[in-house]
Design an enzyme around this catalytic site. Structure first.
Site, PDB file in Angstrom:
ATOM      1  N   SER A 244     -26.350  16.092 -55.798  1.00  0.00           N
ATOM      2  CA  SER A 244     -26.301  16.977 -56.954  1.00  0.00           C
ATOM      3  C   SER A 244     -27.427  18.160 -56.774  1.00  0.00           C
ATOM      4  O   SER A 244     -27.641  18.727 -55.520  1.00  0.00           O
ATOM      5  CB  SER A 244     -26.261  16.762 -58.246  1.00  0.00           C
ATOM      6  OG  SER A 244     -26.090  17.584 -59.116  1.00  0.00           O
ATOM      7  N   ASP A 255     -31.740  25.225 -44.628  1.00  0.00           N
ATOM      8  CA  ASP A 255     -31.265  26.547 -44.009  1.00  0.00           C
ATOM      9  C   ASP A 255     -32.317  27.676 -43.987  1.00  0.00           C
ATOM     10  O   ASP A 255     -32.245  28.470 -43.155  1.00  0.00           O
ATOM     11  CB  ASP A 255     -30.142  26.935 -44.975  1.00  0.00           C
ATOM     12  CG  ASP A 255     -28.707  26.269 -44.822  1.00  0.00           C
ATOM     13  OD1 ASP A 255     -28.585  25.406 -44.028  1.00  0.00           O
ATOM     14  OD2 ASP A 255     -27.599  26.596 -45.542  1.00  0.00           O
ATOM     15  N   LYS A 269     -22.290  14.971 -53.754  1.00  0.00           N
ATOM     16  CA  LYS A 269     -21.911  15.724 -54.939  1.00  0.00           C
ATOM     17  C   LYS A 269     -21.971  16.965 -55.123  1.00  0.00           C
ATOM     18  O   LYS A 269     -23.124  17.699 -55.738  1.00  0.00           O
ATOM     19  CB  LYS A 269     -22.549  14.841 -56.362  1.00  0.00           C
ATOM     20  CG  LYS A 269     -22.038  15.498 -57.692  1.00  0.00           C
ATOM     21  CD  LYS A 269     -22.632  14.604 -58.654  1.00  0.00           C
ATOM     22  CE  LYS A 269     -22.308  15.490 -59.998  1.00  0.00           C
ATOM     23  NZ  LYS A 269     -22.547  16.609 -60.413  1.00  0.00           N
TER      24      LYS A 269
END
Length: 343
Positions: A244, A255, A269
């Site tokens: 999560s 990124d 998740k």
């Protein structure tokens, strides 16, 4: 029909609560919940970081149904009795525990300090039973310290309470101690509030996207960071229980901040729930969107892929004291960080 012919007294409100819960079960989504007024009040009590119980954190797999102990709190009844990280929560009093009954099991384990609760764990194939005496538990969200003269280390256990403010204070303190690189440990972190991931990500990112949510009508909602980042080399530790908000934060820092992910594939998740209070004091938690990393990578049922993969040895459940470099995953993270700093 019930009013006409049911054989004993019954509670209409219990029936209505059951009907509401039955509707959410029909969605087939293990992350959507209906809370009675009492359960909804407890939900917010838990986020305050203090409760009376046995001192364990549970990682629930909705694939296997198993409820694994992911953390045993220091100075709590479970730690003192000898419960270990990696044990399976099997039975609480007369209730067999699985992903469908774990919330009921937690309710039973909570209670008045000084009272006993009978809990059975599985360790391998062995059943281990304890009569645990409930005590007041204070949940610390993070731990921090220096691993070397120039490498700081923060273990973030969950995205809840004041974790973002505590995390930011820890970063500042570590920098004052000389940290040029930071290892962020998200192993066994089940997630929590997306807003906390946004605040923590904002520490290391300038203006841009943290992640974006995509709803069923195709619309998107962006979580964004602002200018003013703290420049540090980053290594992030993850394992199969990192989920999560852990994956939101790790995906964004991978990124956009050149963070190196060390460990194993995370849980996957990649969906977000919203919690809504109802007029009668009850509440609903419902999955409303899927999220993507800034580069558009889906996480749900995929997870975050490590740049440097390293597993714990067979039989090693990771029960180490904070910062113990006998932990092979942490040792590898430190090695990777030192390589980054040497460039």
């Amino acid at each position: 029909l019930v009013d006409y012919g049911y054989f004993e007294a019954y509670d209409v409100q219990d029936m209505l609560d059951g009907a509401a819960n039955g509707l959410r079960v029909g969605l087939g989504d293990p992350y959507t919940f209906y809370y009675t007024p009492e359960e909804y009040a407890k939900l917010w009590e838990e986020d305050e970081g203090e409760y009376a119980g046995v001192g364990i954190q549970i990682s629930t797999s909705y694939l296997t149904g198993l409820c694994t102990i992911s953390r045993v709190f220091d100075n709590g009844p479970a730690r003192e009795a000898g419960v270990l990280k990696g044990d399976i929560l099997y039975k609480v009093e007369d209730l067999y525990v699985n992903s469908a009954t774990v919330n009921d099991a937690v309710d039973i384990m909570r209670g008045t300090p000084g009272t006993k609760v009978h809990v059975v764990f599985l360790r391998g194939t062995e059943e281990i039973a304890f009569d645990l005496v409930r005590a007041q538990i204070t949940v610390n969200r993070i731990e921090s310290g220096m691993l070397t003269d120039d490498v700081g280390y923060i273990y973030l256990y969950e995205f809840a309470g004041d974790c973002a403010a505590e995390f930011e204070a820890a970063v500042k303190n570590l920098k004052l101690q000389g940290a040029k690189g930071l290892i962020i440990d998200l192993r066994d972190n089940p997630g929590g509030w997306v807003e906390d991931a946004e605040k923590i990500g904002d520490i290391f990112l300038d203006k841009g996207t943290l992640c974006y949510l995509q709803y069923n009508d195709g619309s998107r909602e962006y979580y964004r960071t602002k200018d003013g980042k703290t420049a540090m080399d980053l290594v992030i530790l993850m394992n199969e229980n990192s989920a999560s908000s852990s994956e939101i934060l790790a995906g964004a820092l991978k990124d956009r901040a050149d963070a190196t992910i060390v460990g194993v594939q995370s849980y996957g998740k990649g969906i977000v729930q919203t919690v809504v209070g109802l007029n009668d004091g009850a509440g609903m938690q419902m999955t409303v969107a899927q999220y993507y990393t800034p580069n558009g990578n889906a996480v749900h049922k995929v997870g975050i892929t490590p740049d440097v993969e390293i597993h714990l040895p067979d039989g090693d459940v990771g029960m180490y004291e904070f910062g113990d470099l006998a932990d092979v995953q942490l040792a590898k993270a430190l090695e990777v960080m030192q390589q980054k700093l040497a460039k």
